[in-house]
Design an enzyme around this catalytic site. Structure first.
Site, PDB file in Angstrom:
ATOM      1  N   SER A 109      48.501  43.552  32.053  1.00 18.39           N
ATOM      2  CA  SER A 109      47.714  43.281  33.249  1.00 18.39           C
ATOM      3  C   SER A 109      48.638  42.836  34.368  1.00 18.39           C
ATOM      4  O   SER A 109      49.692  42.248  34.121  1.00 18.39           O
ATOM      5  CB  SER A 109      46.654  42.214  32.989  1.00 18.39           C
ATOM      6  N   HIS A 123      45.717  45.543  41.651  1.00 18.03           N
ATOM      7  CA  HIS A 123      45.460  45.032  40.303  1.00 18.03           C
ATOM      8  C   HIS A 123      45.505  46.193  39.315  1.00 18.03           C
ATOM      9  O   HIS A 123      45.058  47.305  39.627  1.00 18.03           O
ATOM     10  CB  HIS A 123      44.076  44.375  40.251  1.00 18.03           C
ATOM     11  N   ASN A 125      45.101  46.838  34.837  1.00 20.49           N
ATOM     12  CA  ASN A 125      44.928  46.303  33.490  1.00 20.49           C
ATOM     13  C   ASN A 125      44.585  47.456  32.560  1.00 20.49           C
ATOM     14  O   ASN A 125      43.639  48.209  32.816  1.00 20.49           O
ATOM     15  CB  ASN A 125      43.802  45.258  33.458  1.00 20.49           C
ATOM     16  N   HIS A 157      43.955  57.323  45.546  1.00 20.11           N
ATOM     17  CA  HIS A 157      42.942  57.986  44.731  1.00 20.11           C
ATOM     18  C   HIS A 157      43.388  59.370  44.269  1.00 20.11           C
ATOM     19  O   HIS A 157      43.081  59.781  43.140  1.00 20.11           O
ATOM     20  CB  HIS A 157      41.627  58.078  45.509  1.00 20.11           C
ATOM     21  N   ASN A 296      41.192  31.437  24.103  1.00 21.38           N
ATOM     22  CA  ASN A 296      42.238  30.414  24.140  1.00 21.38           C
ATOM     23  C   ASN A 296      43.609  31.017  24.438  1.00 21.38           C
ATOM     24  O   ASN A 296      44.606  30.669  23.810  1.00 21.38           O
ATOM     25  CB  ASN A 296      42.281  29.625  22.819  1.00 21.38           C
TER      26      ASN A 296
END
Length: 342
Positions: A109, A123, A125, A157, A296
């Site tokens: 990511s 961004h 990921n 794009h 976590n």
């Protein structure tokens, strides 16, 4: 499409992950982290700081962050590989058949916050999950400009569409509107940027769209497609490979066009204001952030997506007939960027 290996050409095994699936995907995710970081260091002139971490319940990762660079005010590129006894509620809600199984998840990511307001935030990921008999690929990439240039959105794009079209003619027509719908701030009634592609729960079976909005464009388009031949694990892995490697050619040409444009306090203040939308999305909606916190993961790595500086302004409205108003009126609404012509 990529030719199948001997193992997956057997119809009995073609739609099951190969025995070395986890190893191969994990290695690819680390490789794409290396390639992206190298490309960004070349463009920026700075160096990423790397922190390796371990997760008590199983797994770990390596986080790379570049701050105060020539190009990037802050950018992070993360790799993680985690496993445990059960997937978190955010995943089980979508894939209840995975309940009761141990899980494995790996991915890369990235979020980049450039200093110059004319260079877009971006961004990326891509991820892979296994939970007992259930497996899937997911991920995407989206562009968030502050000052709008149609040729930049079109280049971005078109590069993504080219990567999609190599593998399936309906990937881009489904994954593009899915991205528009996913990176959407419902409480603001606006898109986060000019989109890109987004997909999830891709296990080779129909339908292509596996999202939460059956009444919106991506689902409507996907549901009217004729039944297709199931796609193998190898074919999906090859697709994700090409998606990851499309990042540098999709983004760096935009960087080079915009990085030397002069700007003043007005542009900087608007950039910081619009960064607030990024914070709102990542803390309220982003599934990667929610997954990391629920399993976590390392908090510093999960929240490296947040910009170093940001501002909010009460009841802001852009002035009419300005670049800022054009962003709202045109660029924060779905557009057919892949077919844009000057």
């Amino acid at each position: 499409m990529t030719s199948l290996t001997t193992e997956t050409s057997n119809p009995q095994t073609a739609f099951v992950p190969p025995a070395d699936a986890k190893t191969r995907v994990s290695q690819f995710m680390k490789t794409i982290q290396d390639e992206i970081c190298h490309g960004l260091e070349t463009a920026d002139g700075g160096k990423f700081r790397e922190d390796s971490w371990e997760r008590e319940e199983g797994g770990g990762g390596r986080s790379r962050v570049l701050t105060e660079g020539n190009l990037l005010e802050q950018g992070g590129v993360n790799f993680s590989e985690v496993w445990g006894h059960e997937l978190p509620p955010s995943i089980l809600k979508q894939r209840p058949e995975a309940a009761g199984h141990g899980f494995y998840a790996t991915g890369t990511s990235m979020v980049l916050h450039p200093r110059n307001p004319y260079v877009p935030t971006i961004h990326l990921n891509y991820r892979y999950f296994e939970a007992g008999p259930v497996w899937w690929f997911g991920g995407g990439i989206d562009l968030t400009p502050y000052y709008p240039f149609a040729e930049d959105a079109a280049h971005f794009h078109q590069t993504l569409k080219q990567a999609c079209d190599k593998h399936h003619p309906q990937y881009y027509p489904v994954f593009k509107p899915w991205c528009d719908e996913y990176f959407y701030l419902n409480h603001r009634q606006e898109m986060r940027g000019v989109g890109g592609i987004f997909f999830d729960y891709q296990d080779g079976n129909d339908p292509l769209y596996r999202g939460p909005h059956p009444d919106k464009e991506a689902a409507i388009y996907s549901n009217q497609l004729p039944a297709s031949t199931p796609r193998t694990w190898e074919e999906l892995f090859a697709f994700v490979n090409d998606c990851g490697r499309s990042f540098l050619p999709a983004y760096l040409p935009i960087v080079e066009r915009r990085r030397n444009i002069e700007y003043g306090d007005r542009e900087r203040q608007f950039q910081l204001y619009r960064r607030g939308r990024y914070v709102e999305f990542n803390l309220v909606y982003d599934r990667g952030t929610i997954f990391g916190l629920q399993t976590n993961g390392r908090t510093e790595s999960i929240l490296m997506s947040l910009p170093p500086l940001v501002r909010w302004e009460y009841c802001y409205q852009p002035e009419a007939n300005t670049p800022e108003s054009q962003l709202y009126e045109v660029f924060l609404k779905p557009q057919d960027w892949a077919n844009w012509q000057p």
